[in-house]
Design a protein around this motif. Structure first.
Motif, PDB file in Angstrom:
ATOM      1  N   HIS A   1       0.849  -1.201   0.000  1.00  0.00           N
ATOM      2  CA  HIS A   1       0.000   0.000   0.000  1.00  0.00           C
ATOM      3  C   HIS A   1       0.883   1.250   0.000  1.00  0.00           C
ATOM      4  N   GLY A   2       2.154   1.051  -0.427  1.00  0.00           N
ATOM      5  CA  GLY A   2       3.127   2.123  -0.321  1.00  0.00           C
ATOM      6  C   GLY A   2       3.701   2.182   1.085  1.00  0.00           C
ATOM      7  N   PHE A   3       4.581   3.132   1.333  1.00  0.00           N
ATOM      8  CA  PHE A   3       5.217   3.194   2.649  1.00  0.00           C
ATOM      9  C   PHE A   3       4.488   4.140   3.599  1.00  0.00           C
ATOM     10  N   GLY A   4       4.287   5.368   3.200  1.00  0.00           N
ATOM     11  CA  GLY A   4       3.819   6.375   4.143  1.00  0.00           C
ATOM     12  C   GLY A   4       2.403   6.859   3.945  1.00  0.00           C
ATOM     13  N   HIS A   5       1.590   6.137   3.178  1.00  0.00           N
ATOM     14  CA  HIS A   5       0.204   6.516   2.894  1.00  0.00           C
ATOM     15  C   HIS A   5       0.095   7.939   2.332  1.00  0.00           C
ATOM     16  N   GLU A   6       0.978   8.225   1.402  1.00  0.00           N
ATOM     17  CA  GLU A   6       0.905   9.484   0.665  1.00  0.00           C
ATOM     18  C   GLU A   6       0.263   9.211  -0.691  1.00  0.00           C
ATOM     19  N   ARG A   7      -0.655  10.066  -1.086  1.00  0.00           N
ATOM     20  CA  ARG A   7      -1.321   9.878  -2.371  1.00  0.00           C
ATOM     21  C   ARG A   7      -0.291   9.933  -3.493  1.00  0.00           C
ATOM     22  N   ALA A   8      -0.406   9.003  -4.418  1.00  0.00           N
ATOM     23  CA  ALA A   8       0.502   8.998  -5.567  1.00  0.00           C
ATOM     24  C   ALA A   8       0.416  10.308  -6.335  1.00  0.00           C
ATOM     25  N   SER A   9      -0.761  10.888  -6.365  1.00  0.00           N
ATOM     26  CA  SER A   9      -0.971  12.138  -7.097  1.00  0.00           C
ATOM     27  C   SER A   9      -0.302  13.331  -6.435  1.00  0.00           C
ATOM     28  N   ASP A  10       0.138  13.190  -5.184  1.00  0.00           N
ATOM     29  CA  ASP A  10       0.821  14.275  -4.473  1.00  0.00           C
ATOM     30  C   ASP A  10       2.339  14.151  -4.541  1.00  0.00           C
ATOM     31  N   LEU A  11       2.844  13.079  -5.148  1.00  0.00           N
ATOM     32  CA  LEU A  11       4.277  12.817  -5.149  1.00  0.00           C
ATOM     33  C   LEU A  11       4.893  13.064  -6.524  1.00  0.00           C
ATOM     34  N   THR A  12       6.162  13.398  -6.530  1.00  0.00           N
ATOM     35  CA  THR A  12       6.913  13.441  -7.783  1.00  0.00           C
ATOM     36  C   THR A  12       7.258  12.006  -8.177  1.00  0.00           C
ATOM     37  N   PRO A  13       7.630  11.763  -9.426  1.00  0.00           N
ATOM     38  CA  PRO A  13       8.029  10.405  -9.810  1.00  0.00           C
ATOM     39  C   PRO A  13       9.143   9.837  -8.930  1.00  0.00           C
ATOM     40  N   ASP A  14      10.134  10.654  -8.580  1.00  0.00           N
ATOM     41  CA  ASP A  14      11.226  10.153  -7.741  1.00  0.00           C
ATOM     42  C   ASP A  14      10.745   9.809  -6.334  1.00  0.00           C
ATOM     43  N   ALA A  15       9.900  10.659  -5.767  1.00  0.00           N
ATOM     44  CA  ALA A  15       9.382  10.396  -4.424  1.00  0.00           C
ATOM     45  C   ALA A  15       8.463   9.173  -4.427  1.00  0.00           C
ATOM     46  N   PHE A  16       7.681   9.032  -5.486  1.00  0.00           N
ATOM     47  CA  PHE A  16       6.809   7.859  -5.615  1.00  0.00           C
ATOM     48  C   PHE A  16       7.644   6.584  -5.725  1.00  0.00           C
ATOM     49  N   ARG A  17       8.700   6.637  -6.517  1.00  0.00           N
ATOM     50  CA  ARG A  17       9.578   5.472  -6.672  1.00  0.00           C
ATOM     51  C   ARG A  17      10.158   5.047  -5.317  1.00  0.00           C
ATOM     52  N   LYS A  18      10.618   6.001  -4.547  1.00  0.00           N
ATOM     53  CA  LYS A  18      11.188   5.675  -3.234  1.00  0.00           C
ATOM     54  C   LYS A  18      10.119   5.081  -2.328  1.00  0.00           C
ATOM     55  N   ASP A  19       8.932   5.646  -2.332  1.00  0.00           N
ATOM     56  CA  ASP A  19       7.854   5.178  -1.469  1.00  0.00           C
ATOM     57  C   ASP A  19       7.489   3.728  -1.771  1.00  0.00           C
ATOM     58  N   ILE A  20       7.278   3.410  -3.035  1.00  0.00           N
ATOM     59  CA  ILE A  20       6.816   2.059  -3.371  1.00  0.00           C
ATOM     60  C   ILE A  20       7.945   1.034  -3.319  1.00  0.00           C
ATOM     61  N   LEU A  21       9.168   1.477  -3.580  1.00  0.00           N
ATOM     62  CA  LEU A  21      10.295   0.550  -3.525  1.00  0.00           C
ATOM     63  C   LEU A  21      10.680   0.243  -2.079  1.00  0.00           C
ATOM     64  N   ASP A  22      10.692   1.265  -1.229  1.00  0.00           N
ATOM     65  CA  ASP A  22      10.972   1.043   0.189  1.00  0.00           C
ATOM     66  C   ASP A  22       9.960   0.072   0.797  1.00  0.00           C
ATOM     67  N   ALA A  23       8.690   0.265   0.448  1.00  0.00           N
ATOM     68  CA  ALA A  23       7.650  -0.612   0.975  1.00  0.00           C
ATOM     69  C   ALA A  23       7.840  -2.040   0.477  1.00  0.00           C
ATOM     70  N   LYS A  24       8.092  -2.199  -0.808  1.00  0.00           N
ATOM     71  CA  LYS A  24       8.251  -3.531  -1.389  1.00  0.00           C
ATOM     72  C   LYS A  24       9.419  -4.285  -0.757  1.00  0.00           C
TER      73      LYS A  24
END
Length: 303
Positions: A102-125
């Motif tokens: 569900h991602g790492f920090g429950h931040e909306r994907a639409s509120d993140l930059t591509p780099d921040a989104f990548r870190k969020d979903i990769l850290d969680a995975k």
């Protein structure tokens, strides 16, 4: 096409008492009550660690509820939760359920930059895979926050090794939604399938029929009818979702929230657990990866 052959042959009530023979996907978004996106204006993210966490006990109740019916489900789990409650992750896997992100920090994907989104979903995975000892194949964006404005998120998901997403809700909503998006599982990038949550198509418009606040607001029979109709008319697996906090009427109340948010979050919250138990009894259920990921060597879903 569907990612499985198990969605064929919808019918009336069977000898087991269940309404159809179609297997549907049961999914749980593992987050705590204070992490709900609608509470973001009222609860500072920096205060999360000081809040009473109730997610572990609620997930434990859900696991028992699923075990009682012999149901396997998919748990889209926050990295933030997994980091603090590693045993919760291990229990999900040990009891035969799919561990997804569900991602790492429950931040909306639409509120993140591509780099921040990548870190969020990769850290969680990486964290979930380390704790659970299994491959994490699926992702669901907080608040179904992949839409027309951030379709680049699919590219990032594919790059990070996810095999499916369940992040688009093809309805019109004040917080999310992409009503013109396909209503059924489809390949959005090579090797990446989008599995939208289920909607009812009526008079040219999509209506929510797969969980969340509508499940708590409407009479139970309406949800049962919508899922049965989807199975019978569409001949496909429905995707249902709920949150651990929705079975917890004793959760701390958040002061100062507006009336609309208060109603959406708390409406009929004391009835949800019994309704979930009835839903588990009325239909056949399975993990999302079992239903929507094609077997090795099988034909890919059409784009």
């Amino acid at each position: 096409m569907s990612g499985t052959n198990d969605t064929n042959g919808a019918g009336a009530a069977t000898s087991t008492g269940r309404i159809t023979r179609v297997r549907n996907a049961m999914s749980i978004d593992v987050e705590d009550y204070f992490q709900v996106s609608a509470f973001a204006p009222y609860i500072d993210r920096g205060d999360w660690d000081r809040r009473e966490c109730r997610v572990q006990r609620n997930v434990s109740r859900i696991l028992d509820l699923l075990d009682a019916r012999g149901v396997k489900a998919t748990f889209f789990t926050l990295g933030w939760i997994a980091q603090r409650y590693p045993q919760l992750v291990k229990d999900i896997v040990a009891r035969g359920h799919e561990l997804a992100s569900h991602g790492f920090g429950h931040e909306r994907a639409s509120d993140l930059t591509p780099d921040a989104f990548r870190k969020d979903i990769l850290d969680a995975k990486l964290l979930l895979e380390d704790l659970g000892g299994v491959e994490v194949k699926g992702y669901r964006a907080p608040s179904f926050s992949i839409g027309e404005g951030n379709l680049w998120a699919f590219d990032v998901l594919a790059e990070c090794g996810y095999r499916y997403s369940s992040s688009v809700y093809p309805i019109q909503h004040d917080h999310y939604g992409m009503p013109d998006s396909p209503r059924f599982a489809h390949e959005v990038r090579p090797g990446l399938i989008e599995v939208p949550v289920t909607t009812l198509r009526f008079r040219g418009k999509n209506y929510p029929s797969s969980g969340g606040g509508w499940f708590r607001l409407l009479p139970y029979g309406v949800t049962r009818w919508m899922i049965e109709r989807f199975n019978r008319i569409e001949g496909r697996s429905a995707v249902f979702y709920f949150h651990p906090w929705e079975i917890d009427p004793e959760q701390p109340r958040i002061p100062g929230i507006d009336a609309k948010t208060r109603f959406r979050h708390y409406v009929n919250i004391g009835r949800t657990e019994a309704r979930i138990a009835q839903l588990l009894a009325d239909f056949e259920w399975a993990r999302m990866d079992e239903l929507f990921l094609p077997p090795a060597g099988a034909e890919r879903l059409a784009a």
